[in-house]
Design a protein around this motif. Structure first.
Motif, short mmCIF file in Angstrom:
data_model
loop_
_atom_site.label_atom_id
_atom_site.label_comp_id
_atom_site.label_asym_id
_atom_site.label_seq_id
_atom_site.Cartn_x
_atom_site.Cartn_y
_atom_site.Cartn_z
N GLN A 155 -2.91 2.71 111.51
CA GLN A 155 -4.21 2.80 112.18
C GLN A 155 -4.43 4.22 112.73
OE1 GLN A 155 -6.14 0.34 111.71
NE2 GLN A 155 -7.92 0.93 112.91
N TYR A 156 -3.89 5.20 112.01
CA TYR A 156 -4.07 6.62 112.35
C TYR A 156 -3.56 6.94 113.76
CZ TYR A 156 -6.93 6.39 108.17
OH TYR A 156 -7.37 6.19 106.88
N PHE A 157 -2.63 6.14 114.25
CA PHE A 157 -2.05 6.31 115.59
C PHE A 157 -3.13 6.33 116.66
CE2 PHE A 157 0.79 8.54 112.60
CZ PHE A 157 1.91 7.75 112.73
N LEU A 158 -4.25 5.69 116.39
CA LEU A 158 -5.41 5.77 117.27
C LEU A 158 -5.89 4.38 117.66
CD1 LEU A 158 -7.67 7.55 118.57
CD2 LEU A 158 -8.90 7.35 116.38
N THR A 159 -6.09 4.18 118.96
CA THR A 159 -6.71 2.97 119.47
C THR A 159 -7.95 3.38 120.25
OG1 THR A 159 -4.58 1.84 119.69
CG2 THR A 159 -6.43 0.92 120.90
N ILE A 160 -9.08 2.74 119.96
CA ILE A 160 -10.34 3.02 120.66
C ILE A 160 -10.81 1.72 121.30
CG2 ILE A 160 -12.69 3.87 120.46
CD1 ILE A 160 -11.89 5.38 117.96
N GLU A 161 -11.13 1.80 122.59
CA GLU A 161 -11.63 0.64 123.32
C GLU A 161 -12.89 1.02 124.08
OE1 GLU A 161 -8.42 -0.43 125.84
OE2 GLU A 161 -7.24 -1.40 124.26
N GLY A 162 -13.71 0.01 124.37
CA GLY A 162 -14.86 0.23 125.23
C GLY A 162 -14.48 0.06 126.69
N ASP A 163 -15.48 -0.19 127.54
CA ASP A 163 -15.22 -0.43 128.95
C ASP A 163 -15.07 -1.91 129.22
OD1 ASP A 163 -15.06 2.10 130.16
OD2 ASP A 163 -17.24 2.35 130.03
N GLY A 164 -14.74 -2.23 130.46
CA GLY A 164 -14.60 -3.63 130.85
C GLY A 164 -13.24 -3.90 131.42
N PRO A 165 -13.07 -5.02 132.13
CA PRO A 165 -11.77 -5.33 132.75
C PRO A 165 -10.67 -5.58 131.72
CG PRO A 165 -13.30 -7.18 132.94
CD PRO A 165 -14.09 -6.04 132.44
N GLU A 166 -11.00 -6.14 130.58
CA GLU A 166 -10.02 -6.38 129.53
C GLU A 166 -10.62 -5.93 128.19
OE1 GLU A 166 -8.69 -10.40 129.57
OE2 GLU A 166 -7.90 -10.29 131.61
N PRO A 167 -10.76 -4.63 128.00
CA PRO A 167 -11.41 -4.15 126.77
C PRO A 167 -10.53 -4.41 125.55
CG PRO A 167 -10.50 -2.32 128.02
CD PRO A 167 -10.36 -3.54 128.88
N ALA A 168 -11.18 -4.81 124.47
CA ALA A 168 -10.48 -5.06 123.22
C ALA A 168 -10.62 -3.85 122.31
CB ALA A 168 -11.04 -6.30 122.54
N PRO A 169 -9.65 -3.61 121.43
CA PRO A 169 -9.76 -2.51 120.49
C PRO A 169 -11.01 -2.64 119.62
CG PRO A 169 -7.52 -3.35 120.53
CD PRO A 169 -8.35 -4.32 121.33
N LEU A 170 -11.66 -1.52 119.38
CA LEU A 170 -12.85 -1.48 118.55
C LEU A 170 -12.46 -1.09 117.12
CD1 LEU A 170 -15.27 0.45 120.95
CD2 LEU A 170 -15.01 -2.03 120.68
N ALA A 171 -12.99 -1.81 116.16
CA ALA A 171 -12.71 -1.48 114.76
C ALA A 171 -13.44 -0.19 114.38
CB ALA A 171 -13.15 -2.63 113.85
N PHE A 172 -12.84 0.57 113.49
CA PHE A 172 -13.48 1.80 113.02
C PHE A 172 -13.07 2.07 111.58
CE2 PHE A 172 -9.54 3.12 115.14
CZ PHE A 172 -8.94 3.95 114.19
#
Length: 210
Positions: free
Chosen positions: A81-98
């Motif tokens: 996953q390109y050593f990359l995790t992207i998440e939005g805001d929020g108390p328990e943000p989930a990883p965003l697909a890209f």
């Protein structure tokens, strides 16, 4: 020489490859839609790459040699996953697909800000409005070490701001570890890289914002 072939053994206690990064948020219709990522290899590994992929031994890296190097690494990095995790805001943000677009390699020479660069654009599949992101860039085996280029997270073309946090997270192979996370915040109306271009720039990304 493929970078991700180096990141397998979990027994390494310190990085054997260092990638200095900068990020550039991309906007579509005034919302965050992608992040351009630029990785600069350290001088020693840049030299090793030059020696290994200059197949015609002409003393320079030709476009086809750089393209083959980029393709090999993209094929392998996709599994990480390109050593990359992207998440939005929020108390328990989930990883965003890209999706990754424009994965490329270039040789910026041996001078200041030189080295071998790997660059790509992570295009978010998320459709809800976003003004901020949390990013994590880490090799769980610690073979590759990531650090901001010249201490500056964002490229100078960005109108956003960035800061660091440290959190304990469950890693795929190393259990719970403390990880560094990058918070990118963009104000409403930010003009940072509107939607006219999503491929990495050809010139080195220079940074003067944290």
């Amino acid at each position: 020489m493929a970078l991700t072939c180096l990141s397998a053994p979990a027994a390494h206690a310190h990085p054997h490859l260092r990638l200095a990064y900068q990020l550039l948020p991309v906007f579509t219709q005034d919302q965050l839609s992608a992040v351009r990522v630029s990785w600069q290899m350290d001088p020693m590994n840049s030299s090793l790459v030059r020696d290994n992929i200059d197949l015609n031994q002409n003393g320079q890296l030709d476009p086809d040699e750089l393209a083959a190097f980029a393709q090999t690494n993209q094929d392998l990095m996709a599994g990480f996953q390109y050593f990359l995790t992207i998440e939005g805001d929020g108390p328990e943000p989930a990883p965003l697909a890209f999706d990754v677009q424009g994965f490329s390699a270039r040789d910026a020479g041996r001078g200041f800000q030189g080295g071998i660069y790997l660059e790509f654009t992570a295009v978010l599949k998320h459709t809800a409005p976003l003004r901020s992101l949390h990013l994590q860039m880490q090799d769980p085996t610690w073979f590759i070490g990531f650090e901001p280029r010249l201490g500056q997270v964002l490229a100078s073309a960005s109108d956003c701001d960035a800061s660091f946090t440290r959190e304990k997270r469950l890693t795929p192979t190393q259990g719970v570890q403390e990880v560094q996370r990058i918070h990118v915040q963009c104000a409403s109306g930010s003009a940072a890289q509107p939607n006219t271009q999503v491929s990495p720039p050809k010139e080195p990304i220079q940074g003067d914002k944290t």
